[in-house]
Write a protein that holds these residues in place. Structure first.
Motif, PDB file in Angstrom:
ATOM      1  N   ALA A 186       0.621  -1.455  -0.067  1.00  0.00           N
ATOM      2  CA  ALA A 186      -0.091  -0.096   0.098  1.00  0.00           C
ATOM      3  C   ALA A 186       0.951   1.043  -0.177  1.00  0.00           C
ATOM      4  O   ALA A 186       1.632   1.084   0.159  1.00  0.00           O
ATOM      5  CB  ALA A 186      -0.426   0.307   1.327  1.00  0.00           C
ATOM      6  N   ARG A 187       0.331   2.181  -1.072  1.00  0.00           N
ATOM      7  CA  ARG A 187       1.148   3.630  -0.654  1.00  0.00           C
ATOM      8  C   ARG A 187       0.627   3.911   0.377  1.00  0.00           C
ATOM      9  O   ARG A 187       1.205   4.976   0.919  1.00  0.00           O
ATOM     10  CB  ARG A 187       0.750   4.064  -2.218  1.00  0.00           C
ATOM     11  CG  ARG A 187       1.654   4.241  -3.455  1.00  0.00           C
ATOM     12  CD  ARG A 187       1.213   4.548  -4.825  1.00  0.00           C
ATOM     13  NE  ARG A 187       2.271   4.291  -5.709  1.00  0.00           N
ATOM     14  CZ  ARG A 187       3.522   4.837  -5.951  1.00  0.00           C
ATOM     15  NH1 ARG A 187       4.642   5.307  -4.442  1.00  0.00           N
ATOM     16  NH2 ARG A 187       4.690   4.191  -7.012  1.00  0.00           N
ATOM     17  N   ARG A 188      -0.237   3.999   0.957  1.00  0.00           N
ATOM     18  CA  ARG A 188      -1.506   4.967   1.950  1.00  0.00           C
ATOM     19  C   ARG A 188      -1.099   4.124   3.162  1.00  0.00           C
ATOM     20  O   ARG A 188      -1.753   2.756   2.970  1.00  0.00           O
ATOM     21  CB  ARG A 188      -2.289   5.843   0.833  1.00  0.00           C
ATOM     22  CG  ARG A 188      -3.629   4.539   0.722  1.00  0.00           C
ATOM     23  CD  ARG A 188      -4.389   5.529   0.171  1.00  0.00           C
ATOM     24  NE  ARG A 188      -4.271   6.099  -1.200  1.00  0.00           N
ATOM     25  CZ  ARG A 188      -4.512   5.740  -2.651  1.00  0.00           C
ATOM     26  NH1 ARG A 188      -6.697   4.926  -2.499  1.00  0.00           N
ATOM     27  NH2 ARG A 188      -4.715   5.888  -3.188  1.00  0.00           N
ATOM     28  N   GLY A 189      -1.940   4.733   4.432  1.00  0.00           N
ATOM     29  CA  GLY A 189      -2.418   4.221   5.015  1.00  0.00           C
ATOM     30  C   GLY A 189      -1.640   3.615   6.237  1.00  0.00           C
ATOM     31  O   GLY A 189      -0.466   3.840   5.869  1.00  0.00           O
ATOM     32  N   GLY A 190      -1.720   2.681   7.496  1.00  0.00           N
ATOM     33  CA  GLY A 190      -0.885   2.899   8.822  1.00  0.00           C
ATOM     34  C   GLY A 190      -0.163   1.578   8.308  1.00  0.00           C
ATOM     35  O   GLY A 190      -0.363   0.734   6.573  1.00  0.00           O
ATOM     36  N   PRO A 191       1.177   1.177   8.728  1.00  0.00           N
ATOM     37  CA  PRO A 191       1.575   0.395   8.781  1.00  0.00           C
ATOM     38  C   PRO A 191       1.100  -0.763   9.275  1.00  0.00           C
ATOM     39  O   PRO A 191       1.359  -2.308   8.161  1.00  0.00           O
ATOM     40  CB  PRO A 191       2.506   0.403  10.287  1.00  0.00           C
ATOM     41  CG  PRO A 191       2.302   2.151  11.073  1.00  0.00           C
ATOM     42  CD  PRO A 191       1.010   1.946  10.326  1.00  0.00           C
ATOM     43  N   GLY A 192      -0.099  -1.147   9.331  1.00  0.00           N
ATOM     44  CA  GLY A 192      -0.888  -2.434   9.619  1.00  0.00           C
ATOM     45  C   GLY A 192      -1.618  -2.223   8.182  1.00  0.00           C
ATOM     46  O   GLY A 192      -1.963  -3.579   8.325  1.00  0.00           O
ATOM     47  N   GLU A 193      -1.881  -1.745   6.986  1.00  0.00           N
ATOM     48  CA  GLU A 193      -2.437  -1.943   6.802  1.00  0.00           C
ATOM     49  C   GLU A 193      -1.590  -1.776   4.844  1.00  0.00           C
ATOM     50  O   GLU A 193      -1.917  -1.687   4.056  1.00  0.00           O
ATOM     51  CB  GLU A 193      -3.079  -0.429   6.326  1.00  0.00           C
ATOM     52  CG  GLU A 193      -4.300  -0.618   7.432  1.00  0.00           C
ATOM     53  CD  GLU A 193      -4.878   1.130   7.284  1.00  0.00           C
ATOM     54  OE1 GLU A 193      -4.060   1.706   6.541  1.00  0.00           O
ATOM     55  OE2 GLU A 193      -6.184   1.281   6.893  1.00  0.00           O
ATOM     56  N   ARG A 194      -0.266  -2.868   4.970  1.00  0.00           N
ATOM     57  CA  ARG A 194       0.473  -2.360   3.843  1.00  0.00           C
ATOM     58  C   ARG A 194       0.085  -3.916   2.857  1.00  0.00           C
ATOM     59  O   ARG A 194       0.086  -3.790   1.798  1.00  0.00           O
ATOM     60  CB  ARG A 194       1.447  -3.057   4.908  1.00  0.00           C
ATOM     61  CG  ARG A 194       2.516  -2.086   5.447  1.00  0.00           C
ATOM     62  CD  ARG A 194       3.797  -2.356   5.626  1.00  0.00           C
ATOM     63  NE  ARG A 194       4.770  -3.036   4.516  1.00  0.00           N
ATOM     64  CZ  ARG A 194       5.076  -2.418   3.665  1.00  0.00           C
ATOM     65  NH1 ARG A 194       5.582  -0.952   3.801  1.00  0.00           N
ATOM     66  NH2 ARG A 194       6.511  -3.221   2.872  1.00  0.00           N
ATOM     67  N   THR A 195      -0.984  -4.376   3.541  1.00  0.00           N
ATOM     68  CA  THR A 195      -1.446  -6.027   2.660  1.00  0.00           C
ATOM     69  C   THR A 195      -3.556  -5.626   2.722  1.00  0.00           C
ATOM     70  O   THR A 195      -3.696  -6.516   1.924  1.00  0.00           O
ATOM     71  CB  THR A 195      -1.095  -6.972   3.225  1.00  0.00           C
ATOM     72  OG1 THR A 195      -1.592  -7.456   4.424  1.00  0.00           O
ATOM     73  CG2 THR A 195      -0.061  -7.604   2.770  1.00  0.00           C
TER      74      THR A 195
END
Ligand code: SF4
Length: 84
Positions: A45-54
């Protein structure tokens, strides 16, 4: 009404299953503003928090591109959850 400084509300979450992904990056080409490639070529992910990479937050304008990426992913590694 949104202002330029106000974050846009997510319309959906694109889930990437890294265990199934082969990291060639077709989805990154279809969603260049939402996805980037990590150092091994896997989509993140280009955006979102660290827990939102997938679990990638998508805006409305990206839902068609997400549908194309899901349909074309050769590993069936993508899924979409629409948000209310
Ligand atoms: S299209 Fe599918 S297999 Fe290719 S990089 Fe994206 S998630 Fe991985």
């Amino acid at each position: 009404m949104t202002t330029p400084t106000e974050p846009r509300r997510a319309a959906g979450l694109l889930h990437i299953d890294w265990t199934a992904c082969e990291g060639r990056g077709l989805c990154v080409e279809l969603l260049p503003e939402a996805l980037d490639r990590d150092e091994w070529g896997y989509p993140v992910a280009r955006r979102g928090g660290p827990g939102e990479r997938t679990d990638v937050p998508l805006v409305w304008e990206e839902l068609d591109g997400a549908a194309d990426a899901i349909a074309l992913c050769p590993r069936l590694a993508l899924g979409l959850k629409r948000l209310p």
